[in-house]
Design a protein around this motif. Structure first.
Motif, mmCIF file in Angstrom:
data_model
loop_
_atom_site.group_PDB
_atom_site.id
_atom_site.type_symbol
_atom_site.label_atom_id
_atom_site.label_comp_id
_atom_site.label_asym_id
_atom_site.label_seq_id
_atom_site.Cartn_x
_atom_site.Cartn_y
_atom_site.Cartn_z
ATOM 1 N N LEU A 144 0.829 -1.209 0.000
ATOM 2 C CA LEU A 144 0.000 0.000 0.000
ATOM 3 C C LEU A 144 0.863 1.258 0.000
ATOM 4 O O LEU A 144 0.532 2.251 -0.652
ATOM 5 N N GLN A 148 0.349 3.791 -3.034
ATOM 6 C CA GLN A 148 -0.123 5.162 -2.777
ATOM 7 C C GLN A 148 0.947 6.192 -3.104
ATOM 8 O O GLN A 148 0.648 7.267 -3.640
ATOM 9 N N ASP A 276 -6.473 0.586 2.787
ATOM 10 C CA ASP A 276 -7.366 0.771 1.646
ATOM 11 C C ASP A 276 -7.608 -0.579 0.988
ATOM 12 O O ASP A 276 -6.756 -1.086 0.261
ATOM 13 N N HIS A 279 -7.415 -0.634 -2.937
ATOM 14 C CA HIS A 279 -6.045 -0.723 -3.446
ATOM 15 C C HIS A 279 -5.516 -2.151 -3.279
ATOM 16 O O HIS A 279 -4.856 -2.683 -4.176
ATOM 17 N N LEU A 280 -5.810 -2.770 -2.134
ATOM 18 C CA LEU A 280 -5.343 -4.145 -1.918
ATOM 19 C C LEU A 280 -5.954 -5.099 -2.938
ATOM 20 O O LEU A 280 -5.290 -6.042 -3.393
#
Length: 326
Positions: A144, A148, A276, A279-280
């Motif tokens: 992450l 990000q 998040d 996102h994962l």
């Protein structure tokens, strides 16, 4: 509360510390297994990932330590992977038996160095079938951070040139693979011992930071992902193109680097990772499609958390360290 049919034990083993300090403050304890509250699930953990924030917090350093100092004893660990055994009545997205991973309880909750942990359902993503759960525990926080940093903060685009410092480390080995999957030209710094490892991941250029100054090799870069901080971050500003951006992860030196960038008329940002699950999910898809590999340097039994922290603090970990919580 819905739970799996198999009866659960009532007590679990977990690592905790009741004061900040060296590795000897880490103790193996037994406590009642927690129960999921509203919006939560109970996970029987297979693995817990280790991250530099773990040892820094244990020593009382950084923002997470400030949040937990009045709540000791505390069970560390933000990276969790395992099998759901119970869900709160209001949770409809996950069910007992689901294989999940996530960055849980960040920053004040933690709790992954354990046989069981409660987690918010919206922190968790489904683990691809072909990935074992101990390995999956190495993914969330580091992946992450890379995701990000590259895509939300730096807004990396296909065809751009990106430099990743410490490319063979936990965050770094994800970052280089994500950038390659996005179609970027990827340069990474590493020791000579990790050159072949990064080449196998597909990195276009590997710079040995022991022998070469990146300023001599790189110029006009679109993105620098600085996972080292300090003077390395400041020097790297000289590699940026006019519209380039540097994202620095170590929080302790971020303000200095951002100030120096402003003085040079360049852009730099610090960042703090956040959980998040969406996102994962995207990261899990890349792993499922074999575009991204998770490299586990070493796995330690739960009761050897102190030895794991010793290796973690030494740095120079290739990929990730995990605890086997089974």
């Amino acid at each position: 509360m819905e739970s799996s049919a198999a009866s659960q034990p009532s007590v679990m083993r977990h690592i905790e510390y009741d004061r900040f300090g060296d590795r000897d403050v880490l103790t193996l304890s037994e406590s009642p297994i927690p129960q999921p509250a509203e919006g939560q699930v109970l996970v029987r953990l297979h693995g817990a990932g280790l991250n530099p924030i773990d040892w820094k917090t244990r020593k009382g350093l950084g923002f997470a330590a400030r949040q937990i100092e009045s709540h000791l004893p505390w069970t560390p660990g933000y990276d969790a992977a395992g099998e759901i055994v119970a869900v709160a009545e209001d949770v409809t997205t996950l069910a007992p038996g689901d294989r999940v991973m996530g960055m849980i309880g960040f920053p004040a909750g933690g709790g992954a160095y354990a046989e069981y942990a409660v987690a918010a359902a919206d922190e968790l993503a489904i683990v691809p079938d072909e990935l074992d759960l101990v390995t999956a525990a190495g993914i969330p926080l580091a992946a992450l951070t890379a995701w990000q940093g590259l895509f939300e903060v730096a807004r990396l685009e296909p065809g751009q040139k990106v430099l990743v410092h410490a490319g063979a480390g936990g965050v770094g080995h994800f970052a280089v693979q994500f950038a390659l999957a996005r179609g970027a030209h990827v340069i990474a710094t590493a020791s000579a011992a990790n050159r072949d490892f990064l080449a196998e991941l597909g990195v276009h250029e590997v710079i040995d930071y022991h022998t070469t100054d990146v300023v001599d090799e790189c110029y006009g870069l679109d993105v620098v992902l600085d996972l080292v901080g300090g003077e390395t971050g400041k020097r790297s500003l000289h590699t940026l193109g006019e519209t380039g951006v540097l994202v620095t992860i170590p929080t302790v030196t971020a303000d200095d680097i951002v100030s120096e960038a402003e003085a040079m008329g360049l852009r730099a940002h610090g960042m703090t990772v956040r959980p998040d699950a969406f996102h994962l999910d995207e990261i899990a898809e890349l792993i499922e499609g074999a575009e991204v590999k998770v490299h586990i340097d070493q796995s330690f039994p739960l009761d050897q958390a102190s030895a794991a922290h010793e290796k973690l603090e030494g740095g120079h970990v290739r990929g990730k360290l995990v605890l086997d919580c089974r």
